[in-house]
Write a protein that holds these residues in place. Structure first.
Motif, PDB file in Angstrom:
ATOM      1  N   ILE A   1      -1.158  -5.539   1.626  1.00  0.00           N
ATOM      2  CA  ILE A   1      -1.860  -4.336   0.844  1.00  0.00           C
ATOM      3  C   ILE A   1      -2.515  -4.962  -0.288  1.00  0.00           C
ATOM      4  O   ILE A   1      -1.536  -5.311  -1.414  1.00  0.00           O
ATOM      5  N   PRO A   2      -3.623  -5.564  -0.321  1.00  0.00           N
ATOM      6  CA  PRO A   2      -4.079  -6.320  -1.672  1.00  0.00           C
ATOM      7  C   PRO A   2      -4.080  -5.190  -3.056  1.00  0.00           C
ATOM      8  O   PRO A   2      -4.277  -3.995  -2.806  1.00  0.00           O
ATOM      9  N   LYS A   3      -3.970  -5.848  -4.184  1.00  0.00           N
ATOM     10  CA  LYS A   3      -4.123  -5.309  -5.178  1.00  0.00           C
ATOM     11  C   LYS A   3      -5.467  -4.269  -5.601  1.00  0.00           C
ATOM     12  O   LYS A   3      -6.452  -4.577  -5.166  1.00  0.00           O
ATOM     13  N   GLY A   4      -5.144  -3.006  -6.008  1.00  0.00           N
ATOM     14  CA  GLY A   4      -6.426  -2.161  -6.122  1.00  0.00           C
ATOM     15  C   GLY A   4      -6.475  -1.285  -4.780  1.00  0.00           C
ATOM     16  O   GLY A   4      -7.504  -0.248  -4.958  1.00  0.00           O
ATOM     17  N   THR A   5      -5.994  -1.600  -3.634  1.00  0.00           N
ATOM     18  CA  THR A   5      -6.238  -0.679  -2.478  1.00  0.00           C
ATOM     19  C   THR A   5      -5.608   0.702  -2.860  1.00  0.00           C
ATOM     20  O   THR A   5      -4.662   0.950  -3.497  1.00  0.00           O
ATOM     21  N   THR A   6      -6.315   1.631  -2.182  1.00  0.00           N
ATOM     22  CA  THR A   6      -6.092   2.924  -2.303  1.00  0.00           C
ATOM     23  C   THR A   6      -4.906   3.347  -1.274  1.00  0.00           C
ATOM     24  O   THR A   6      -5.309   2.894  -0.268  1.00  0.00           O
ATOM     25  N   VAL A   7      -4.025   4.023  -1.285  1.00  0.00           N
ATOM     26  CA  VAL A   7      -3.155   4.512  -0.551  1.00  0.00           C
ATOM     27  C   VAL A   7      -2.843   5.627  -0.373  1.00  0.00           C
ATOM     28  O   VAL A   7      -2.595   6.651  -1.467  1.00  0.00           O
ATOM     29  N   LEU A   8      -2.868   6.332   0.972  1.00  0.00           N
ATOM     30  CA  LEU A   8      -2.565   7.666   1.154  1.00  0.00           C
ATOM     31  C   LEU A   8      -1.601   7.942   2.145  1.00  0.00           C
ATOM     32  O   LEU A   8      -1.246   7.103   3.073  1.00  0.00           O
ATOM     33  N   MET A   9      -0.930   9.054   2.182  1.00  0.00           N
ATOM     34  CA  MET A   9       0.256   9.299   2.919  1.00  0.00           C
ATOM     35  C   MET A   9      -0.010  10.473   3.846  1.00  0.00           C
ATOM     36  O   MET A   9      -0.224  11.588   3.269  1.00  0.00           O
ATOM     37  N   SER A  10       0.106  10.192   5.200  1.00  0.00           N
ATOM     38  CA  SER A  10      -0.036  11.412   6.172  1.00  0.00           C
ATOM     39  C   SER A  10       1.182  12.138   6.239  1.00  0.00           C
ATOM     40  O   SER A  10       2.139  11.673   7.266  1.00  0.00           O
ATOM     41  N   VAL A  11       1.457  12.888   5.597  1.00  0.00           N
ATOM     42  CA  VAL A  11       2.792  13.967   5.902  1.00  0.00           C
ATOM     43  C   VAL A  11       2.340  14.789   7.081  1.00  0.00           C
ATOM     44  O   VAL A  11       3.568  15.308   7.880  1.00  0.00           O
TER      45      VAL A  11
END
Ligand code: HEM
Length: 500
Positions: free
Chosen positions: A382-392
């Motif tokens: 996961i490169p620096k700056g990546t946006t991460v979303l969580m699928s609850v």
């Protein structure tokens, strides 16, 4: 001239090569188009499937992965699905930050302020302050209880007089906003206040026009110059400035009428600013405006939509509704209503609320977070700056864990002795350091409104009107408007609400 053109083309190629290439060992996902990446695909899938959360789930299934790698415009976006991956994101400080982009900054007029979109010391101090004082002002005190009681009283009166063809969803948002606003500013709106209706209308349009990734406006901010309405820019700017003007006016009134007694959150924040020990870079009036905005935006629709889905489930499952009512009749002395402290005695009711949130969680994709350094999740880079979303959504609908997630079955949260089980690892309010600060308020509100409404009324679908089966997608899921008839279950009387 030829040199200039060659130079510009070379720069363009370098830009495209750098920004529109999947990094090495990036999580699996669809190849993106140059410049736009996966934006058209995600837009199409969201439209076809009924929301961003379903679009993500179908891609995860297609690529047989529990971590999906996407490119939205030039942004790298990763969506995590499994419990292990979610835990890595929730609990690691590398993912504690929020993305710093056009969409998030738009919320606070181009700068980063408040709680929801800030990082570092500003976030930590505002978060700690809000958590501590929301609790002190709201939950432990008589004020909160009498406040909910007062709002409930108005609503119960209204239902008693209308009885038929009532669009419940229309009333829930103002009720929640009134509770929030009384904690923040010490006053409530009249339910027919035109300013309140306008703010709620704008907030609801905002929720539906965008999604957790910020939508097209975030990926291509320049689009606002060509399509200010269609891109949602006009809507969000108008909502934000109206909300800001409204909050600023309230702060000015507070400053003029302060006596030293702490009436609400604004008084408390102003007295903190006055303290000579306070760091004015962190606590100041601009921050106060942003924190109030956060409460409005993060707290009102999430809570009212959750209650709206729970009541809809009761209309759709009359057998469950009857069981809830029996349980309330057994546990509650006539003429009283349960308080939140009785939650533990009303296990069936708690199981129904858990099942309602599991089957339709208002925030099916949580985050967004930002990787503050290059790291790995589930073995992928996961490169620096990546946006991460969580699928609850995927956790709450996991066939392996729930067996029949598509069925509404509160009993999945009860053991054979009627004790609550399986209530851990649901992530309704997130987890870790960025967990929701309004959880106690929301749970208290939802429990008290749900139990009181079902104690007082039997709800049924208005004949001739069909009940919606799918939610309206957006940043939060909202129930489509639905219409109910209500039958009072007890004669009208002044009902006492017990305070725990
Ligand atoms: C049913 C109602 C609610 C649900 C389902 C909900 C859900 C959530 C979730 C999942 C997060 C965490 C996002 C993440 O992990 O990045 C969150 C954060 C937050 N919530 Fe709630 N929330 C609710 C009600 C409220 C209320 C009533 C308030 C206001 C008093 C509120 C204020 C906030 C704020 C300010 C944050 C940001 C915290 C931070 O970034 O540090 N929420 N909420």
């Amino acid at each position: 001239m030829i040199y200039v053109v060659t130079f510009l083309v070379a720069i363009l190629f370098a830009y495209v090569f750098k920004n529109f290439r999947r990094p090495k060992n990036f999580p699996p996902g669809p190849e993106g188009l140059k410049f736009v990446g996966n934006v058209p695909l995600i837009k199409r899938l969201s439209r076809e499937q009924g929301g961003l959360h379903l679009a993500f789930s179908s891609l995860a299934e297609q690529f047989e992965t529990s971590i999906l790698g996407l490119q939205l415009g030039s942004d790298l976006v990763v969506v995590v699905f499994s419990e292990d991956n979610l835990a890595e994101v929730h609990l690691s400080d590398v993912f504690l930050a929020r993305p710093d982009n056009f969409f998030t900054r738009l919320r606070t007029f181009g700068v980063r302020r408040g709680i929801t979109i800030t990082d570092g010391e500003v976030w930590l101090e505002q978060h700690k302050f809000a958590l501590k004082h929301l609790h002190q002002l709201g939950f432990g005190k008589v004020m909160m209880k009498s406040l909910i009681k007062e709002e409930l009283g108005h609503f119960i009166e209204l239902l008693r007089s209308e009885r038929e063809n009532i669009c419940v969803t229309k009333y829930l948002a103002p009720l929640v906003l009134n509770v929030l606003w009384t904690i923040v500013a010490g006053s409530r709106f009249s339910l027919d206040d035109p300013q309140l209706s306008r703010l709620l209308e704008l907030m609801s349009s905002r929720g539906k026009a965008f999604d957790m990734s910020g939508g097209v406006l975030n990926q291509f901010p320049w689009i606002r110059f060509f399509a200010p309405e269609k891109s949602g820019y006009k809507l969000i700017s108008s909502l934000n400035s109206q909300l800001r003007d409204f909050i600023v006016a309230e702060i000015e009134t507070h400053k003029k009428t302060r006596t030293g007694e702490i009436r609400d959150f604004i008084d408390l924040y102003l007295s903190t600013i006055d303290d000579p020990e306070t760091n004015k870079d962190i606590f100041n009036e601009d921050q106060l405006v942003a924190v109030c905005l956060d409460f409005f935006i993060a707290g009102s629709q999430t809570t009212s939509n959750t209650l709206g889905f729970a009541l809809l489930a009761m209309v759709r499952h009359p057998d469950v509704q009857t069981k809830v009512q029996r349980c309330l009749d057994d546990a509650v002395a006539p003429g009283t209503c349960p308080s939140f402290t009785e939650e533990k005695r009303l296990n069936y009711v708690s199981a129904v609320l858990l099942e309602s949130m599991r089957s339709c969680h208002v925030v099916p994709v949580t985050g967004p977070r930002r990787a503050t350094q290059t790291t790995t999740v589930g073995g992928y880079t996961i490169p620096k700056g990546t946006t991460v979303l969580m699928s609850v959504h995927s956790i709450l609908n996991d066939k392996k864990r729930w067996g029949d997630p598509e069925v509404f079955r509160p009993e999945r949260f009860l053991d054979s002795d009627g004790n609550i089980v399986n209530s851990e690892r649901l992530y309704f309010y997130g987890r870790g350091k960025r967990r929701c600060i309004g959880e106690a308020l929301a749970r208290n509100f939802i429990f008290q409104f749900f139990t009181s409404l079902l104690y007082h009324f039997e709800f049924s679908a208005t004949p001739g009107k069909t009940l919606p089966t799918t939610p309206i997608p957006g940043i939060t899921l909202s129930p489509q408007p639905y219409f109910v008839d209500v039958r009072p279950r007890h004669p009208a009387q002044t009902t006492e609400h017990r305070h725990g």
